[in-house]
Design a protein around this motif. Structure first.
Motif, PDB file in Angstrom:
ATOM      1  N   VAL A  61      74.405  55.331   6.429  1.00  0.00           N
ATOM      2  CA  VAL A  61      75.706  54.695   6.648  1.00  0.00           C
ATOM      3  C   VAL A  61      76.078  53.869   5.418  1.00  0.00           C
ATOM      4  O   VAL A  61      75.287  53.050   4.940  1.00  0.00           O
ATOM      5  CB  VAL A  61      75.683  53.787   7.889  1.00  0.00           C
ATOM      6  CG1 VAL A  61      77.037  53.117   8.099  1.00  0.00           C
ATOM      7  CG2 VAL A  61      75.277  54.579   9.133  1.00  0.00           C
ATOM      8  N   TRP A 157      77.978  58.635   7.181  1.00  0.00           N
ATOM      9  CA  TRP A 157      79.085  57.886   7.776  1.00  0.00           C
ATOM     10  C   TRP A 157      79.638  56.889   6.767  1.00  0.00           C
ATOM     11  O   TRP A 157      78.881  56.313   5.970  1.00  0.00           O
ATOM     12  CB  TRP A 157      78.626  57.140   9.029  1.00  0.00           C
ATOM     13  CG  TRP A 157      78.219  58.043  10.147  1.00  0.00           C
ATOM     14  CD1 TRP A 157      76.967  58.520  10.399  1.00  0.00           C
ATOM     15  CD2 TRP A 157      79.077  58.613  11.140  1.00  0.00           C
ATOM     16  NE1 TRP A 157      76.982  59.338  11.496  1.00  0.00           N
ATOM     17  CE2 TRP A 157      78.264  59.411  11.976  1.00  0.00           C
ATOM     18  CE3 TRP A 157      80.435  58.509  11.432  1.00  0.00           C
ATOM     19  CZ2 TRP A 157      78.773  60.111  13.067  1.00  0.00           C
ATOM     20  CZ3 TRP A 157      80.944  59.196  12.519  1.00  0.00           C
ATOM     21  CH2 TRP A 157      80.129  59.983  13.324  1.00  0.00           C
ATOM     22  N   LEU A 173      77.623  55.084  16.560  1.00  0.00           N
ATOM     23  CA  LEU A 173      77.605  56.446  16.025  1.00  0.00           C
ATOM     24  C   LEU A 173      77.569  57.477  17.144  1.00  0.00           C
ATOM     25  O   LEU A 173      78.227  58.518  17.062  1.00  0.00           O
ATOM     26  CB  LEU A 173      76.402  56.633  15.091  1.00  0.00           C
ATOM     27  CG  LEU A 173      76.390  55.735  13.840  1.00  0.00           C
ATOM     28  CD1 LEU A 173      75.211  56.094  12.941  1.00  0.00           C
ATOM     29  CD2 LEU A 173      77.701  55.832  13.071  1.00  0.00           C
ATOM     30  N   GLU A 177      80.397  60.262  17.594  1.00  0.00           N
ATOM     31  CA  GLU A 177      80.007  61.675  17.632  1.00  0.00           C
ATOM     32  C   GLU A 177      80.501  62.341  18.902  1.00  0.00           C
ATOM     33  O   GLU A 177      80.998  63.475  18.879  1.00  0.00           O
ATOM     34  CB  GLU A 177      78.490  61.800  17.520  1.00  0.00           C
ATOM     35  CG  GLU A 177      77.947  61.554  16.125  1.00  0.00           C
ATOM     36  CD  GLU A 177      76.429  61.618  16.078  1.00  0.00           C
ATOM     37  OE1 GLU A 177      75.798  61.425  17.144  1.00  0.00           O
ATOM     38  OE2 GLU A 177      75.884  61.852  14.987  1.00  0.00           O
ATOM     39  N   CYS A 240      85.632  54.169  10.920  1.00  0.00           N
ATOM     40  CA  CYS A 240      84.349  54.770  10.563  1.00  0.00           C
ATOM     41  C   CYS A 240      84.498  56.280  10.616  1.00  0.00           C
ATOM     42  O   CYS A 240      84.750  56.843  11.683  1.00  0.00           O
ATOM     43  CB  CYS A 240      83.252  54.290  11.513  1.00  0.00           C
ATOM     44  SG  CYS A 240      81.594  54.820  11.027  1.00  0.00           S
ATOM     45  N   SER A 242      83.061  60.244   9.689  1.00  0.00           N
ATOM     46  CA  SER A 242      81.917  61.092   9.372  1.00  0.00           C
ATOM     47  C   SER A 242      82.143  61.734   8.004  1.00  0.00           C
ATOM     48  O   SER A 242      83.248  61.692   7.454  1.00  0.00           O
ATOM     49  CB  SER A 242      81.752  62.176  10.433  1.00  0.00           C
ATOM     50  OG  SER A 242      82.853  63.080  10.376  1.00  0.00           O
TER      51      SER A 242
END
Length: 328
Positions: A61, A157, A173, A177, A240, A242
């Motif tokens: 991250v 991320w 996360l 996801e 945030c 991916s």
């Protein structure tokens, strides 16, 4: 007749006495058995313990924090005390939420416009400070995009956060996801709801600031009992992405980069620039707290203190008097 009656009564008393004794013996035996099972608990656990903890790859991250103070605050920790505490809380939130990850934290700032030197020693050791070239401080947040682009192949991320936003969610996360996989929209991304704590109340400020707000019922989605919707004010000072989403954003050309497209440069860099490529979702009012961040301030709560708002929550009845408890 009285003798026969007395005999019958003695027999009944004897029977009930035996039953009471059996009940008491059973109660004591049950208690003793439970204690024995309790004392054997650790032996059973050790007998069937896992030989080693399962190895799981740690997500990588990259968290970029936008941070600007005045020159006076930068040079004087007393004047900068409020900003120091806010940034400290933001960094602690990241360290808490991503303790199970490989986390890199960078502070994007300007020369002589930050208070990082006054942070706790443990925080100074785990952050990278990037003093970019002089520019309008209001546009520093746009630079974080370039940090993400440069590292797109190195991290899983990419998290943008302002220096007064606190995240406490170790399952962030997993939530992202799940939403990315099941929303049904390739270009949908999930933003958190912001709240402030003020005088014991929790205020979802993006819903109390403007009363003319709306949620898009047509495109709302529900995933495993949690509802999400597009919101007329998606701003959170936080996002945030991916690696896949970051690459999609790069493909778009990022035409809104350094462009004030809504309200002001801060809101444009943190939120509205992403609208050129993504649809922005938040948890629906029916489950606001599913994904949330704290605005470590109370200015919006003071500006909009209306207690009757359905988006102002309190765990206690603020109208009640404090009870006086007297000892016996």
């Amino acid at each position: 007749m009285s003798g026969e009656h007395n005999t019958r009564r003695k027999v009944m008393h004897f029977i009930f006495l035996q039953m009471a004794l059996l009940q008491e013996i059973s109660r004591v035996a049950t208690r003793y058995t439970k204690l024995m099972f309790f004392y054997q608990r650790n032996r059973i656990i050790n007998l069937f313990k896992e030989i080693e903890a399962p190895q799981k790859e740690r997500p990588k991250v990259f968290a970029a924090v936008a941070h600007i103070t005045s020159v006076e605050e930068s040079n004087n920790p007393e004047k900068g005390a409020e900003k120091i505490e806010r940034l400290r809380q933001t960094i602690d939130g990241l360290l808490t939420s991503f303790a199970h990850c490989d986390l890199t934290i960078t502070i994007q700032t300007l020369p002589n416009r930050h208070i990082t030197a006054y942070l706790p020693e443990y925080q100074i050791k785990c952050i990278q400070i990037q003093e970019g070239p002089e520019c309008d401080p209001m546009f520093v947040e746009f630079r974080l995009q370039e940090e993400f682009v440069e590292r797109v192949e190195k991290f899983d991320w990419f998290l943008f956060i302002e220096d007064d936003i606190v995240l406490y969610d170790a399952f962030i996360l997993e939530k992202l996801e799940s939403f990315n996989r099941q929303s049904g929209y390739e270009n949908a991304i999930l933003y958190p709801n912001r709240f402030e704590m003020y005088q014991g109340t929790k205020r979802y400020i993006d819903l109390t600031i403007d009363t003319e707000l709306s949620w898009n019922q047509l495109s709302s989605v529900e995933i495993e009992g949690v509802k999400f919707a597009e919101f007329s004010n998606p701003h959170s000072a936080f996002y945030c992405l991916s690696r896949k989403q970051m690459k999609e954003w790069m493909k778009s050309g990022r035409l809104f980069k350094n462009q004030v497209v809504n309200v002001g440069p801060l809101e444009s860099a943190a939120t509205f620039c992403l609208l050129e490529c993504f649809s922005l979702y938040k948890p629906h009012p029916s489950n606001l707290n599913y994904f949330e961040v704290r605005h470590y301030d109370s200015k919006y709560s003071k500006l909009h203190p209306e207690p009757e708002s359905p988006y102002t929550l309190s765990a206690v009845n603020n109208n009640s008097h404090t009870p006086i408890l007297k000892g016996s």
